[in-house]
Design an enzyme around this catalytic site. Structure first.
Site, PDB file in Angstrom:
ATOM      1  N   THR A   1      27.627  69.831  42.671  1.00 23.04           N
ATOM      2  CA  THR A   1      26.990  70.089  41.366  1.00 23.04           C
ATOM      3  C   THR A   1      25.604  69.454  41.290  1.00 23.04           C
ATOM      4  OG1 THR A   1      28.276  68.218  40.589  1.00 23.04           O
ATOM      5  CG2 THR A   1      29.077  70.377  40.018  1.00 23.04           C
TER       6      THR A   1
ATOM      7  N   ASP B   1      29.284  62.211  39.304  1.00 23.20           N
ATOM      8  CA  ASP B   1      29.465  63.663  39.372  1.00 23.20           C
ATOM      9  C   ASP B   1      28.393  64.354  38.527  1.00 23.20           C
ATOM     10  OD1 ASP B   1      30.841  66.054  39.949  1.00 23.20           O
ATOM     11  OD2 ASP B   1      31.753  66.011  37.973  1.00 23.20           O
TER      12      ASP B   1
END
Length: 563
Positions: A100, A67
């Site tokens: 992201t 992530d």
């Protein structure tokens, strides 16, 4: 004039006292270098075949993650311009929850290309206005041409969105299993607010982690899972037709508040005072039990004296629950979270209306821990996901992936619009902006053209990470999108994106590779804003830290001539 020159020099030196100043192109170069190096860290984690990063902090805690926001949060970035990108990833995580990595890569690419334009003596202000124009046009084009309504694609569309979000994560191989679980969990917490808007508060989905077993043995519980156990082994571990009381105070022997003194004149009364102290709590417990409660959840402690009364009444009591858990349980079961039992008359009472209901409350053993499950609560449906996995790193990463997927499903359900994934949107917008740039007569033309080039970094990175020939795939992809925009009969080619497993170009809407439209639009806006913020900087003044005097207090005093 000599005086004036001296004055000018003195102001310049005043500014440079206690710090260093860098101006002009060198600042820009530094900033762009910092941004690009940050993007290079996360670049290889983009896409369904992206790789994971292992981060070890100063204490030695290990985090394995894919992530972008988590990676950048754990890097302790010193450079001020690079910090802008870290905050950008965090903003994207809060606003959308997914995308992201791509937002950071696009922002860095925009900066890199702007740096080239500045070398050709184009003023930063022109580049900024060109980028703003390009961003506006790109968002408009996505909204009008590339979005599809969720209703047209049905429920499978939600599962596909969740699957696309998971594909780049650790749980990618089990995406079919987890995507259905995530969609069911999001549907279970559906709410309609006062204005009639339908909301999906995904915070209400409680995700618990327990290592052991395999990932596919994770379960979705139709109810609320509490990471606590019953307070005493003598209590029942299963209560059907539960009536639940949520208390935000502790049921312990009443003690006088700090600073309150009891002066006793007759020593024989001491025992009565002690007796009364324990009776106060006993009366409280009896009032709660009299109202019909058979499951008591308390945020404070319950001492052994009170446990006895609960055991006798065959009620289930759970102590030291988290307050946020209690609030959610109260909302789901229709209970009222009670802070104090005092009523308006100054007496203590407990109204049966404060109780919530559930079909069953049961304690189950999962892994080494025991959980209390509140099944089928009375007021609203709730959902809890219990994740299983080989070890703690695996389970932590699963939780992050599930959170991202939940956010994606929420965005799709609330905005009702999806766009094709796999670089389709970026390629389409890039071709559109390239054609638009040729029709602009002012100097913004160059900036718009560079913006269109910058967007291609996403499909290019996807192809490189998948070990495919990026130049070949990009050329095909752009040819398809150019055909869809210039020939009306080939319009359906605008859904073309990359298939990274086989290294070909395909229709990604049919293939079910979908993302929320709001995610793409917001990430474009955020990336442009971040790039502009960094581009506007042309001066950097670093204040030097104060020098501490050497030696102790005595040596300092001697130097100052105080001794």
């Amino acid at each position: 004039p000599r005086g004036r020159i001296a004055e000018k020099m003195s102001t310049a030196t005043q500014l440079l006292v206690g710090g260093e100043r860098t101006t002009g192109s060198s600042v820009r170069q530094q900033n762009v270098m910092a941004a690009v190096s940050i993007a290079n860290i996360v670049k290889s984690s983009l896409g369904p075949v992206g790789l994971d990063k292992m981060l070890v902090d100063d204490v030695g805690d290990v985090t394995v993650t894919n992530d972008g926001a988590t990676i950048l949060k754990l890097l302790e970035v010193e450079h001020p311009a690079a910090k802008v990108l870290v905050e950008l990833a965090d903003l994207q995580d809060q606003e959308v929850g997914d995308g992201t990595t791509s937002v950071v890569i696009v922002a860095a690419e925009l900066l890199r290309l702007a740096e080239d334009l500045i070398k050709y003596k184009l003023h930063p202000t022109s580049i900024i206005s060109g980028y703003r124009l390009a961003c506006r046009e790109a968002c408009k084009y996505i909204q009008e041409q590339l979005t599809q309504k969720v209703e047209d694609l049905g429920k499978q569309c939600l599962v596909n969105c969740a699957k696309t979000s998971m594909s780049s994560k650790l749980i990618g191989p089990d995406a079919d299993f987890f995507s259905n679980m995530v969609v069911d969990a999001a549907m279970a917490v559906k709410r309609t607010n006062v204005k009639g808007e339908v909301k999906y508060p995904i915070k209400a989905v409680n995700v618990l982690k327990a290592h052991g077993r395999s990932a596919r043995e994770s379960v979705l519980v139709n109810g609320y899972a509490l990471n606590c156990t019953v307070a005493s082994q003598a209590m029942p571990t299963q209560v059907p037709k539960a009536r639940i009381a949520c208390l935000d105070f502790s049921l312990q022997k009443a003690k006088m508040h700090l600073g309150v003194q009891v002066v006793v004149s007759d020593p024989e009364k001491l025992d009565a005072i002690r007796q009364r102290e324990s009776d106060i709590t006993k009366e409280r417990v009896q009032k709660v039990l009299k109202s019909g409660a058979n499951v008591i959840l308390s945020s404070g402690g319950i001492d052994d004296l009170c446990l006895k009364y609960f055991v006798e009444a065959k009620a289930m009591a759970v102590r030291r629950c988290k307050k946020e858990d209690l609030k959610r349980i109260a909302r789901a079961t229709g209970a009222t979270l009670i802070v104090s039992m005092a009523n308006l008359e100054g007496e203590e009472s407990f109204d049966p209306a404060y109780l919530g209901s559930a079909e069953e409350v049961v304690q189950e053993r999962v892994c080494d821990d025991e959980l209390v499950l509140i099944k089928k609560p009375g007021a609203r449906s709730a959902a809890s996901i219990i994740l299983r996995g080989a070890n703690d790193f695996y389970v932590d990463e699963m939780e992050r992936s599930i959170h991202d997927s939940l956010c994606v499903v929420k965005r799709v359900l609330e905005s009702n619009q999806v766009v094709p994934g796999g670089g389709a949107v970026e390629a389409a917008v890039s071709v559109y902006l390239e054609n638009l740039a040729t029709s602009i007569v002012s100097r913004e033309q160059l900036a718009v053209a560079e913006f269109s080039r910058a967007l291609l970094v996403i499909p290019q990175t996807l192809a490189v990470n998948a070990a495919q020939d990026s130049t070949d795939l990009l050329a095909k992809l752009r040819a398809f999108h150019n055909a869809s925009q210039t020939m009306p009969e080939r319009e359906e080619m605008k859904w073309m994106g990359l298939d990274l497993q086989n290294g070909v170009v395909r229709d990604n809407v049919k293939a079910g590779v979908l993302e929320p439209a709001i995610s793409k639009i917001k990430s474009l806006k955020f990336a442009t804003e971040a790039a502009i913020t960094i581009l506007r900087i042309d001066d950097l003044i670093k204040v030097a830290p104060e020098k501490k005097e050497e030696g102790g207090d005595y040596a300092r005093a001697v130097r100052r001539g105080q001794l």
